[in-house]
Structures are given as structure tokens and as C-alpha cells.
Scaffold this motif. Structure first.
Motif, PDB file in Angstrom:
ATOM      1  N   TYR A  79     -39.211 -67.090 149.736  1.00 48.18           N
ATOM      2  CA  TYR A  79     -39.790 -65.905 150.378  1.00 48.18           C
ATOM      3  C   TYR A  79     -40.005 -64.793 149.351  1.00 48.18           C
ATOM      4  N   TYR A  94     -37.940 -63.556 155.498  1.00 51.47           N
ATOM      5  CA  TYR A  94     -39.171 -63.058 156.134  1.00 51.47           C
ATOM      6  C   TYR A  94     -38.865 -61.969 157.157  1.00 51.47           C
ATOM      7  N   PHE A 137     -43.800 -63.748 149.030  1.00 48.65           N
ATOM      8  CA  PHE A 137     -44.170 -62.564 149.805  1.00 48.65           C
ATOM      9  C   PHE A 137     -43.670 -61.247 149.206  1.00 48.65           C
TER      10      PHE A 137
END
Lengths: 155, 165
Positions: B89, A28, B93
Motif C-alpha cells: 500500500y 488503505y 498509494f
């Protein structure tokens, strides 16, 4: 620590969960991308300060609370301690060698594992390099330890 | 702090991608370490895996010390967790795989130095940088200041030599 047979059944699942959150955070924060780290080191994007800062604040609060208010870790019976390593010349020499490597490649161990997870297969070059480097230092330090003990005996 | 040191630069120039992705990612990295710590009392660094994993393949005494033999199994699980977490992730995303443009020799050469340096220096960006700094360890603060300064100098030099990417 206790041996494998005596480990709490939740030990490995908890380690896996912690690793999952850790790796998700590396993904992230884009630390799994060497380009983003190199952009930080070249002052093009200082966001990495917030990654390290955010992570250190979280662990700092956790360590403070656990060492002051909690008893022992439930899954191992270990006492909660801070991460305190002794200081010697190796801390500086190792830090400097790591710094050159980080500056050349933009990768560090945790971020490299995470990079594999985001599908970055060229990172295998870096992971191979890290294992080679870890082996070289182990080989070299084993040899220098032998030399030291031989010297001590002959003295 | 940075704003005071570099008054001529604007926020957008210092943080072209904003700060939220970095701050949230950092909090999650710390949270992952905190989950393991609160449950087990173990302070998980990422670089010891390199040495402890060699104990499966090498007879060198250096890699077969008690603390590596005792921890090598969970370190493999921790590392697999990191890979899987980053994969989650990527799916949720990132919308697929991502690959670096940084040249192979930089990754390999830098990786070798990272492998030597983190092991000689007793830790890496997670051990010293996150957990050590979180512990307000003077050893870790000195190590982080050292590798930060050297890495910035190295990256600037590489850039000045015209090596891209």
C-alpha cells in the motif's frame, strides 16, 4: 490441527496471501496511522465506523455462507465454525484495559504491524509495549494459577 | 444513524475525509480474514501472535500451551503478510514512508495496556471487532462496546489534558 509435516503445501502461502490483503486493507483504510484512530475517538472523523462495519459485514457473510452451505475447509479438513468465545469477567476487564491503551496510543495489534509496513518506525515503541504487556499478563496469570491450585490443594 | 443522533453536524464535519477509503479498506480487511477462513477454517486474530510468539523465547507454561505451539508458525507468516501488505500500500498509494507524530511514551504505555488487555479480554479489534462481530457473538459485542466506550473516554480525557499529538 495437523502437525507441520502433514500440512497442505498451500497452507502457508494462503495464510500469507490472507495477511497481505488484510495488511493492505489496514494501510488503505489509514488504520495504520494512530492519528486517524485518535481522530475517530475524539469525534473529529467517524470514518473508522465504516472500516469495522465493512470488515464485519464481509466476515459475517463469509461465516454465514460457510457454516450453512459449505462442508469442510479444503486445506485442513476443519469444520467451519463461528467465532464464539465464552463470556466471563475477563472479557470486561480486558476490554477496559485495552480501551485505555487504545485511547492513549491509537494503536491496536493488527494496525501496529501494518504501521511498520507503511514505514512508521516509531511504532516499534508500541509493538515493544504490546509484547511487554502480553508477557506481563502471562507471567501474572501463571502465578495466580499457581496460587489457585495451591489454595485448592490446601483446602 | 449518526446523522439522527447528531443532527447539528453535517456529513462533511463527521467525515472530513469521505467514507470510501474507510469502507474499501474495511472490505479488504474482511476479505483477508475470509480468504484464510475459507481455505483453512481458521479465524485469524492479530493479538494471539503476541502470546504465541513468546513461546519461542519463554518457558512460561502460559505461552507454551498446545494451541499456541501449533499455531505460532502460521501466526508469524500471517503477521509478516500484514507488514508486507501494508508496505505494498505504502509503495503503490502512499508514495513513500509515513511516520507518526504521536509521542513515544504514548505508544509504549498504550502498547503495554493493549498487550495486557487484548490477551486478558480474549481478543482485539480484529478478533472481537471484525470476526467476533461478524459471528454475532454476544461476548464479542460486549467486549467491543466496552473497549469503544473506554477508548473514547480516554482519548477525550487525553485531549482535554492538552496532550498533543
Amino acid at each position: 490441527m495437523s502437525s507441520d509435516q502433514q500440512r497442505h503445501p498451500a497452507f502457508m502461502p494462503l495464510i500469507l496471501l490472507g495477511g497481505l490483503i488484510f495488511g493492505f486493507g489496514l494501510g488503505y483504510s489509514h488504520m495504520a496511522r494512530p492519528e486517524v484512530v485518535l481522530n475517530f475517538l475524539q469525534f473529529d472523523d467517524l470514518g473508522l465506523l465504516f472500516v469495522m462495519g465493512g470488515a464485519a459485514v464481509t466476515t459475517g457473510i463469509t461465516f454465514f455462507v460457510a457454516t450453512n452451505l459449505l462442508d469442510r475447509a479444503p486445506l485442513t479438513g476443519r469444520q467451519y465454525t463461528r467465532r464464539l468465545k465464552s463470556f466471563d469477567q475477563n472479557v470486561l476487564v480486558g476490554g477496559a484495559i485495552f480501551g485505555v491503551g487504545w485511547g492513549v496510543s491509537g494503536i491496536c495489534p493488527g494496525a501496529a504491524y501494518a504501521s511498520l509496513g507503511v514505514g512508521n518506525f516509531p511504532i516499534l515503541w508500541a509493538i515493544s509495549g504490546m509484547f511487554i504487556g502480553a508477557y506481563l499478563q502471562g507471567f501474572w496469570r501463571a502465578r495466580s494459577a499457581d496460587t489457585d491450585s495451591t489454595a485448592a490443594v490446601s483446602d | 444513524m449518526s446523522m439522527e443522533l447528531l443532527p447539528a453536524l453535517t456529513y462533511a464535519e463527521l467525515f472530513p475525509n469521505g467514507v470510501m477509503r474507510y469502507a474499501i479498506g474495511g472490505l479488504l480487511i474482511g476479505l483477508g480474514a475470509a480468504v484464510i477462513y475459507l481455505g483453512t477454517g481458521i479465524i485469524a486474530g492479530a493479538s494471539t501472535f503476541l502470546e504465541s510468539t513468546w513461546s519461542y523465547a519463554s518457558d512460561l507454561p502460559r505461552f507454551n500451551r498446545r494451541k499456541y505451539l501449533d499455531s505460532r508458525d502460521w501466526r508469524v507468516v500471517f503477521t509478516l503478510g500484514i507488514v508486507l501488505g501494508a508496505a505494498v500500500y505504502a509503495v503503490v498509494f502512499q508514495g513513500g514512508t509515513w511516520t507518526t507524530e504521536v509521542q513515544w511514551w504514548r505508544l509504549l504505555g498504550g502498547g503495554i495496556l493493549v498487550g495486557i488487555g487484548t490477551r486478558v479480554g480474549k481478543g482485539c479489534t480484529s478478533g472481537h471487532g471484525v470476526c467476533g462481530v461478524g459471528s454475532v457473538s454476544e461476548t464479542s459485542l460486549v467486549n467491543v462496546a466496552t473497549f469503544m466506550a473506554v477508548a473514547i473516554g480516554t482519548a477525550q480525557l487525553v485531549q482535554a489534558l492538552g496532550v498533543t499529538p
